[in-house]
Design a protein around this motif. Structure first.
Motif, PDB file in Angstrom:
ATOM      1  N   SER A  44      39.913  -6.366  24.201  1.00  0.00           N
ATOM      2  CA  SER A  44      40.971  -6.001  25.141  1.00  0.00           C
ATOM      3  C   SER A  44      40.273  -4.372  26.153  1.00  0.00           C
ATOM      4  O   SER A  44      41.102  -4.154  26.400  1.00  0.00           O
ATOM      5  CB  SER A  44      42.170  -5.589  24.515  1.00  0.00           C
ATOM      6  N   GLY A  45      39.376  -3.570  25.030  1.00  0.00           N
ATOM      7  CA  GLY A  45      39.215  -2.185  25.991  1.00  0.00           C
ATOM      8  C   GLY A  45      37.959  -2.583  27.360  1.00  0.00           C
ATOM      9  O   GLY A  45      37.274  -1.646  26.883  1.00  0.00           O
ATOM     10  N   ASN A  46      37.525  -3.710  27.790  1.00  0.00           N
ATOM     11  CA  ASN A  46      36.477  -4.835  28.113  1.00  0.00           C
ATOM     12  C   ASN A  46      37.000  -5.389  29.125  1.00  0.00           C
ATOM     13  O   ASN A  46      37.759  -5.992  29.366  1.00  0.00           O
ATOM     14  CB  ASN A  46      35.305  -5.012  27.234  1.00  0.00           C
ATOM     15  N   ILE A  47      36.233  -4.316  30.702  1.00  0.00           N
ATOM     16  CA  ILE A  47      37.093  -5.489  31.498  1.00  0.00           C
ATOM     17  C   ILE A  47      36.242  -6.118  32.177  1.00  0.00           C
ATOM     18  O   ILE A  47      34.544  -5.810  32.702  1.00  0.00           O
ATOM     19  CB  ILE A  47      37.490  -4.434  32.543  1.00  0.00           C
ATOM     20  N   ALA A  99      40.187  -7.699  20.098  1.00  0.00           N
ATOM     21  CA  ALA A  99      39.487  -6.831  20.635  1.00  0.00           C
ATOM     22  C   ALA A  99      38.302  -6.747  21.607  1.00  0.00           C
ATOM     23  O   ALA A  99      37.754  -5.365  21.675  1.00  0.00           O
ATOM     24  CB  ALA A  99      38.449  -7.601  19.028  1.00  0.00           C
ATOM     25  N   THR A 102      29.714   0.478  26.506  1.00  0.00           N
ATOM     26  CA  THR A 102      30.283   0.477  25.574  1.00  0.00           C
ATOM     27  C   THR A 102      28.681   0.143  24.702  1.00  0.00           C
ATOM     28  O   THR A 102      27.954  -0.465  24.815  1.00  0.00           O
ATOM     29  CB  THR A 102      31.205  -0.982  25.111  1.00  0.00           C
ATOM     30  N   GLY A 142      35.873   5.741  31.259  1.00  0.00           N
ATOM     31  CA  GLY A 142      36.085   5.522  29.812  1.00  0.00           C
ATOM     32  C   GLY A 142      37.072   4.205  29.364  1.00  0.00           C
ATOM     33  O   GLY A 142      37.362   3.866  28.145  1.00  0.00           O
ATOM     34  N   VAL A 143      37.462   3.913  30.794  1.00  0.00           N
ATOM     35  CA  VAL A 143      38.414   2.675  31.716  1.00  0.00           C
ATOM     36  C   VAL A 143      37.195   1.544  30.828  1.00  0.00           C
ATOM     37  O   VAL A 143      38.451   0.485  30.055  1.00  0.00           O
ATOM     38  CB  VAL A 143      39.304   2.879  32.392  1.00  0.00           C
TER      39      VAL A 143
END
Lengths: 294, 145
Positions: free
Chosen positions: B110-113, B108, B29, B23-24
């Motif tokens: 920031s949750g995708n590396i 928006a 997604t 989940g990190v």
């Protein structure tokens, strides 16, 4: 990594869920949003034989402003719904201000308020918000309903006052007093990461402008949210000038002994407690002066 | 079985990627009833009755939509591993906020590396796509008057 095998059951009502909890006991875990549980399963830190999936129980979700002024939130309400809610924005500005700080939008789209509270991660925002607002957490079991004050609910790291056969069903926030000011912020390595330290603060004033009550709650610095009582005391009775804010901020680290880990040292957490207290109080101060002037 | 495993293994929709599986990282997604979610943090059975959109669903087979073309034009991908997760995330973003500021875009995603690009070209591609869409809408409104 992938979770161990389990049986999945999705009850339609709270009563069915409670019966399943009793039947399976320690072999079962509750699945709400899954944003905390599923990583635990994937990393094989737990391998329950049963997952009791609450997501079909529509009655567990919802946001209501009660006649008493309280805000009643179903435990299964998605965090994103709280974030977008006009009712929450009006009934609890602190909760509304804090929601965008929780993880990332993808997590908030599934994560629930009840799940976050029952999971009780020491770095989580919602437990601290409940303590700051004196929220009531309502637990239900086959034995009946029980109301638990937020101050009594969080027992330790990932540990709550919920009994093994209890489900968290509702969270009630007291009505927001007229003129209450708030501040909220946290520091994490990247926006959306677990907080290294965060502060939720409220300030209430008398008619003459003196501070009569304050809550300053820190998270990420202890095994559960902690009220910074010395900092709160530094504010009571005065007008909240710059000196009072500085006094409260230096008192913020009193009694704290945060652990050092690979995210941050104990010293850094203590420093953050002070700095973030100062900043949260600065956020709250202008509002309080504006509110009293109206 | 998680949703992402179901998409990849059972449905052979391998556009959705598995990165961290806890989940990190955001590589997994997808859109669930239009909202961005981590497919690695849901079990397939939980998607029963829902609409799931993966990167394969953003444009007809073999084609790219305007967002994907912007990513191509701005070199917003190198290895491409994070890209499907970012595209779905941004699809939801632009639906909710068609004219994001640069700060809002960075917030928006920031949750995708992403390990390759340093994010700058990704942000530029998103802003360019949003501006182009706004121009199309404005032009359409102009004609309608």
């Amino acid at each position: 990594m992938k979770s161990a095998a389990f049986d999945h059951v999705a009850p339609e009502t709270v009563d069915q869920a409670l019966a399943l909890l009793v039947r399976h006991g320690d072999d079962a875990k509750i699945l709400a949003g899954g944003q905390s549980l599923v990583p635990v399963l994937a990393l094989r830190l737990a391998s329950p034989s049963w997952l009791i999936d609450l997501n079909r129980i529509a009655s567990l979700s919802g946001i209501r402003r009660l006649e008493s002024g309280e805000l009643a939130i179903g435990a299964l309400t998605r965090q994103r719904m709280l974030e977008r809610s006009d009712v929450v924005a009006l009934a609890n500005p602190l909760l509304a201000a804090a929601m965008p700080w929780i993880a990332h939008v993808q997590i908030r789209n599934r994560g629930t308020i009840g799940g976050s509270l029952a999971h009780a991660d020491p770095a989580a925002e919602l437990p601290a918000l409940c303590v700051a607002c004196d929220a009531i957490l309502v637990a239900q079991s086959q034995r009946g309903r029980r109301e638990i004050a937020a101050a009594e609910f969080f027992k330790g790291m990932f540990e709550t006052a919920l009994a093994a056969d209890e489900l968290l069903v509702e969270i009630r926030f007291p009505g927001w007093p007229v003129g209450r000011a708030h501040g909220f912020l946290e520091v994490a390595r990247r926006h959306g990461d677990f907080a290294i330290c965060g502060i939720a603060a409220t300030i209430d004033r008398n008619d003459d402008g003196g501070i009569c009550d304050s809550r300053i709650v820190a998270f990420g610095v202890n095994d559960r949210p902690v009220r910074l009582a010395a900092a709160e005391r530094a504010l009571i009775g005065n007008r909240g000038t710059g000196d009072a804010i500085l006094a409260a901020a230096s008192a913020a680290s009193t009694g704290l002994s945060p652990r050092s880990d690979h995210h941050a040292s104990s010293e850094y957490r203590l420093e953050l407690a002070q700095v973030l207290t100062r900043r949260a109080l600065i956020q709250a101060m202008p509002q309080a002066l504006r509110n009293k002037a109206n | 079985m998680t949703l992402v495993d179901f998409l990849r293994e059972t449905l052979s929709l391998t556009g959705t990627h598995i990165g961290c599986e806890h989940g990190v990282c955001g590589a997994c997604t997808v859109l669930l009833d239009g909202e961005s979610v981590r497919a690695c943090l849901m079990f397939a059975v939980q998607a029963d009755g829902a609409n799931v959109t993966t990167v394969e669903g953003l444009a007809p087979p073999g084609e790219m939509n305007d967002l994907q073309r912007a990513f191509q034009a701005f070199h917003a991908l190198q290895c491409g591993f994070c890209t499907p997760g970012i595209l779905t995330t941004v699809t939801a973003l632009l639906r909710e906020n068609p004219k994001p500021t640069e700060d809002q875009v960075r917030h928006a995603i920031s949750g995708n590396i992403c390990r390759c690009t340093g994010y700058q070209p990704i942000v530029q591609a998103i802003l360019d796509c949003a501006r182009s869409r706004a121009r199309v809408i404005a032009a359409g409104e102009g004609r309608a008057k």
